[in-house]
Design a protein around this motif. Sequence first.
Motif, PDB file in Angstrom:
ATOM      1  N   ASN A 262       1.048  -1.275   0.034  1.00 54.52           N
ATOM      2  CA  ASN A 262      -0.215   0.027  -0.030  1.00 54.52           C
ATOM      3  C   ASN A 262       0.842   1.392   0.199  1.00 54.52           C
ATOM      4  OD1 ASN A 262      -2.390  -1.647   0.136  1.00 54.52           O
ATOM      5  ND2 ASN A 262      -1.985  -1.676   2.570  1.00 54.52           N
ATOM      6  N   VAL A 263       1.978   1.260  -0.445  1.00 53.30           N
ATOM      7  CA  VAL A 263       3.061   2.466  -0.625  1.00 53.30           C
ATOM      8  C   VAL A 263       3.409   3.016  -1.942  1.00 53.30           C
ATOM      9  CG1 VAL A 263       5.249   3.241   0.186  1.00 53.30           C
ATOM     10  CG2 VAL A 263       4.170   1.633   1.653  1.00 53.30           C
ATOM     11  N   THR A 264       2.923   4.094  -2.073  1.00 58.11           N
ATOM     12  CA  THR A 264       3.447   4.665  -3.527  1.00 58.11           C
ATOM     13  C   THR A 264       4.651   5.828  -3.113  1.00 58.11           C
ATOM     14  OG1 THR A 264       1.135   4.430  -4.125  1.00 58.11           O
ATOM     15  CG2 THR A 264       2.693   5.912  -5.453  1.00 58.11           C
ATOM     16  N   VAL A 265       5.552   6.093  -4.017  1.00 59.59           N
ATOM     17  CA  VAL A 265       6.506   6.975  -3.680  1.00 59.59           C
ATOM     18  C   VAL A 265       6.360   8.119  -4.897  1.00 59.59           C
ATOM     19  CG1 VAL A 265       8.926   7.403  -3.724  1.00 59.59           C
ATOM     20  CG2 VAL A 265       8.034   5.457  -2.877  1.00 59.59           C
ATOM     21  N   VAL A 266       6.412   9.488  -4.373  1.00 56.40           N
ATOM     22  CA  VAL A 266       5.755  10.619  -5.499  1.00 56.40           C
ATOM     23  C   VAL A 266       6.856  11.494  -5.004  1.00 56.40           C
ATOM     24  CG1 VAL A 266       4.278  12.516  -5.821  1.00 56.40           C
ATOM     25  CG2 VAL A 266       3.431   9.982  -5.306  1.00 56.40           C
ATOM     26  N   GLY A 267       7.204  12.237  -5.894  1.00 52.84           N
ATOM     27  CA  GLY A 267       8.234  13.313  -6.047  1.00 52.84           C
ATOM     28  C   GLY A 267       9.386  13.189  -7.047  1.00 52.84           C
ATOM     29  N   ASP A 268      10.643  13.511  -6.393  1.00 52.03           N
ATOM     30  CA  ASP A 268      11.863  13.336  -7.371  1.00 52.03           C
ATOM     31  C   ASP A 268      12.776  12.142  -6.880  1.00 52.03           C
ATOM     32  OD1 ASP A 268      13.773  14.214  -9.448  1.00 52.03           O
ATOM     33  OD2 ASP A 268      14.292  16.063  -8.646  1.00 52.03           O
ATOM     34  N   LYS A 269      13.590  11.858  -7.906  1.00 49.42           N
ATOM     35  CA  LYS A 269      14.473  10.665  -7.423  1.00 49.42           C
ATOM     36  C   LYS A 269      15.296  11.193  -6.223  1.00 49.42           C
ATOM     37  CE  LYS A 269      18.209   8.023  -9.635  1.00 49.42           C
ATOM     38  NZ  LYS A 269      18.941   7.717 -11.007  1.00 49.42           N
ATOM     39  N   THR A 270      15.545  10.405  -5.237  1.00 49.07           N
ATOM     40  CA  THR A 270      16.263  10.589  -4.280  1.00 49.07           C
ATOM     41  C   THR A 270      17.878  10.793  -4.292  1.00 49.07           C
ATOM     42  OG1 THR A 270      16.781   8.144  -3.678  1.00 49.07           O
ATOM     43  CG2 THR A 270      14.734   8.957  -2.918  1.00 49.07           C
ATOM     44  N   GLY A 271      18.647  11.414  -3.557  1.00 40.77           N
ATOM     45  CA  GLY A 271      20.050  11.546  -3.755  1.00 40.77           C
ATOM     46  C   GLY A 271      20.949  10.424  -3.652  1.00 40.77           C
ATOM     47  N   GLY A 272      20.555   9.203  -3.062  1.00 34.50           N
ATOM     48  CA  GLY A 272      21.502   8.208  -3.070  1.00 34.50           C
ATOM     49  C   GLY A 272      22.192   7.943  -1.640  1.00 34.50           C
ATOM     50  N   GLY A 273      23.369   7.462  -1.901  1.00 30.64           N
ATOM     51  CA  GLY A 273      24.111   7.339  -0.527  1.00 30.64           C
ATOM     52  C   GLY A 273      23.921   6.038   0.006  1.00 30.64           C
ATOM     53  N   ALA A 274      24.524   5.226  -0.658  1.00 35.40           N
ATOM     54  CA  ALA A 274      23.976   3.405  -0.443  1.00 35.40           C
ATOM     55  C   ALA A 274      25.246   2.981  -0.007  1.00 35.40           C
ATOM     56  CB  ALA A 274      23.706   2.854  -1.798  1.00 35.40           C
ATOM     57  N   GLY A 275      26.462   3.693   0.486  1.00 35.61           N
ATOM     58  CA  GLY A 275      27.562   3.164   0.925  1.00 35.61           C
ATOM     59  C   GLY A 275      27.388   3.409   2.534  1.00 35.61           C
ATOM     60  N   MET A 276      27.755   2.316   3.282  1.00 28.28           N
ATOM     61  CA  MET A 276      28.031   2.509   4.714  1.00 28.28           C
ATOM     62  C   MET A 276      29.346   3.013   5.037  1.00 28.28           C
ATOM     63  SD  MET A 276      25.309   0.877   6.498  1.00 28.28           S
ATOM     64  CE  MET A 276      25.721   0.183   7.905  1.00 28.28           C
ATOM     65  N   PRO A 277      29.375   4.237   5.553  1.00 33.54           N
ATOM     66  CA  PRO A 277      30.435   5.088   5.865  1.00 33.54           C
ATOM     67  C   PRO A 277      31.519   4.362   6.830  1.00 33.54           C
ATOM     68  CG  PRO A 277      28.819   6.182   6.951  1.00 33.54           C
ATOM     69  CD  PRO A 277      28.075   5.197   6.242  1.00 33.54           C
ATOM     70  N   PHE A 278      32.778   4.610   6.755  1.00 36.54           N
ATOM     71  CA  PHE A 278      33.867   4.266   7.490  1.00 36.54           C
ATOM     72  C   PHE A 278      34.700   5.548   7.592  1.00 36.54           C
ATOM     73  CE2 PHE A 278      32.428   0.202   6.514  1.00 36.54           C
ATOM     74  CZ  PHE A 278      32.966  -0.774   7.599  1.00 36.54           C
ATOM     75  N   SER A 279      35.895   5.610   8.467  1.00 33.15           N
ATOM     76  CA  SER A 279      36.754   6.636   8.290  1.00 33.15           C
ATOM     77  C   SER A 279      38.251   6.352   8.587  1.00 33.15           C
ATOM     78  CB  SER A 279      36.473   7.766   9.646  1.00 33.15           C
ATOM     79  OG  SER A 279      36.554   7.079  10.656  1.00 33.15           O
ATOM     80  N   SER A 280      39.095   7.048   8.138  1.00 39.80           N
ATOM     81  CA  SER A 280      40.470   6.863   8.572  1.00 39.80           C
ATOM     82  C   SER A 280      41.156   8.355   8.927  1.00 39.80           C
ATOM     83  CB  SER A 280      40.951   6.248   7.087  1.00 39.80           C
ATOM     84  OG  SER A 280      42.240   5.705   7.509  1.00 39.80           O
ATOM     85  N   GLU A 281      42.584   8.122   9.022  1.00 40.80           N
ATOM     86  CA  GLU A 281      43.279   9.251   9.347  1.00 40.80           C
ATOM     87  C   GLU A 281      44.400   9.387   8.552  1.00 40.80           C
ATOM     88  OE1 GLU A 281      45.752  10.750  13.141  1.00 40.80           O
ATOM     89  OE2 GLU A 281      43.589  10.300  13.469  1.00 40.80           O
ATOM     90  N   LEU A 282      44.822  10.649   8.014  1.00 47.04           N
ATOM     91  CA  LEU A 282      46.042  10.873   7.258  1.00 47.04           C
ATOM     92  C   LEU A 282      47.303  11.085   8.190  1.00 47.04           C
ATOM     93  CD1 LEU A 282      44.600  13.152   4.489  1.00 47.04           C
ATOM     94  CD2 LEU A 282      44.717  10.560   4.623  1.00 47.04           C
ATOM     95  N   PRO A 283      48.350  11.120   7.901  1.00 43.53           N
ATOM     96  CA  PRO A 283      49.740  11.414   8.599  1.00 43.53           C
ATOM     97  C   PRO A 283      49.606  12.789   9.371  1.00 43.53           C
ATOM     98  CG  PRO A 283      50.462  10.466   6.649  1.00 43.53           C
ATOM     99  CD  PRO A 283      48.938  10.693   6.541  1.00 43.53           C
ATOM    100  N   ASN A 284      49.038  13.856   8.773  1.00 44.19           N
ATOM    101  CA  ASN A 284      48.941  15.182   9.490  1.00 44.19           C
ATOM    102  C   ASN A 284      47.581  15.364  10.308  1.00 44.19           C
ATOM    103  OD1 ASN A 284      46.755  15.331   7.785  1.00 44.19           O
ATOM    104  ND2 ASN A 284      47.380  16.834   6.481  1.00 44.19           N
ATOM    105  N   GLY A 285      46.851  14.144  10.427  1.00 39.65           N
ATOM    106  CA  GLY A 285      45.716  14.325  11.387  1.00 39.65           C
ATOM    107  C   GLY A 285      44.287  14.589  10.809  1.00 39.65           C
ATOM    108  N   TRP A 286      44.389  14.959   9.500  1.00 43.24           N
ATOM    109  CA  TRP A 286      43.257  15.148   8.966  1.00 43.24           C
ATOM    110  C   TRP A 286      42.328  13.770   8.787  1.00 43.24           C
ATOM    111  CZ3 TRP A 286      44.865  18.532   4.079  1.00 43.24           C
ATOM    112  CH2 TRP A 286      45.412  19.498   4.581  1.00 43.24           C
ATOM    113  N   SER A 287      41.021  13.695   8.758  1.00 47.12           N
ATOM    114  CA  SER A 287      40.547  12.478   9.002  1.00 47.12           C
ATOM    115  C   SER A 287      39.652  12.354   7.625  1.00 47.12           C
ATOM    116  CB  SER A 287      39.382  12.365  10.018  1.00 47.12           C
ATOM    117  OG  SER A 287      38.471  13.307   9.997  1.00 47.12           O
TER     118      SER A 287
END
Length: 337
Positions: A262-287
């Motif tokens: 019973n669900v209908t989707v109306v509007g524009d295409k979604t923006g996405g973002g289908a990857g689960m995010p991880f993080s890491s760090e560079l030698p200068n401390g930036w992530s």
Amino acid sequence: MRKYFLYLLCLISFPIISSCVDEDEFDDNPNGNFEALWKIMDEHYCFFDYKSEEYGLDWDEVRLRYSKQMDANMSSLQLFEVLGNMLGELRDGHVNLYASFDQARYWSWKEDYPTNFSDTLQRRYLGTDYMISSGLEYRKLDDNIGYIYCGSFSNSFGSGNLDEIMMALSTCNGLILDVRSNGGGMLTSAEKLAARFTDEEILVGYMQHKTGTGHSDFSSLEEQKLKPSSGIRWHKQVVVLTNREVFSAANEFVKYMKCCPNVTVVGDKTGGGAGMPFSSELPNGWSVRFSACPMYDKDMNCTEFGIDPDYEVQLTDEDFAKGVDTIIEYARMLINQ
């Protein structure tokens, strides 16, 4: 010289894992930071094959092109700009570089498209006496259609709160669930809300995990199942409203809802973002944050670049001038039919 580490971010819908992967050592200078970032992405980013097929991404070519911009005497601001531009080649809203002075981001996935949402128009429908529970704004519209606006999944929805909302709108003829401009948040919240719209466990998609440093090194597909809530569930018609700013956990929510009855989707295409995010760090401390686990819909299609609505409807200038939300009115028409 210092080592950089790969950390798993807390992703609420899966068991919290604490991991630390020792990697090669790189010098804390412009070239060392460049090489460290390129290799982190090369070994752990999850959409290289997909984006090579979609628009011809060649990560080795990217390294060659951007390495020519490296200079031992470049400032931190100049280095940050070059590294941010390199990450932009991935066209991924989940890829960000963080320094104390700025955040590099790729937002063309939403900025290059119409917003299809207006706070001003929405207030004409919500009025001033709408109700709020767990961050959800809701009311009955004048044609006895329920309206819920979910602008974020950053809140943890209480089961009792969702019961109260479902009960308050239970006499309505149908429900409009508006997630336009919802940039995501916690997957558990997305799942908890979607679970109110199914009476049985349903397959909603698949996901994979990286198993090696190669671009194609992934585990087998793992099923994503949506279990029905033990609380009050909705059985009447539902129209979900979307726009390009629906991203990450909100993108997953739309994926779940498209599998519910019973669900209908109306509007524009979604923006996405289908990857689960991880993080890491560079030698200068930036992530750096990046997508590391790809997710797919129930038909095994990647939703990284968004999910199409059942009915594509744009907010028109003519309706806006009249104080009318074209997308809400289309949803009302579907329900009243």
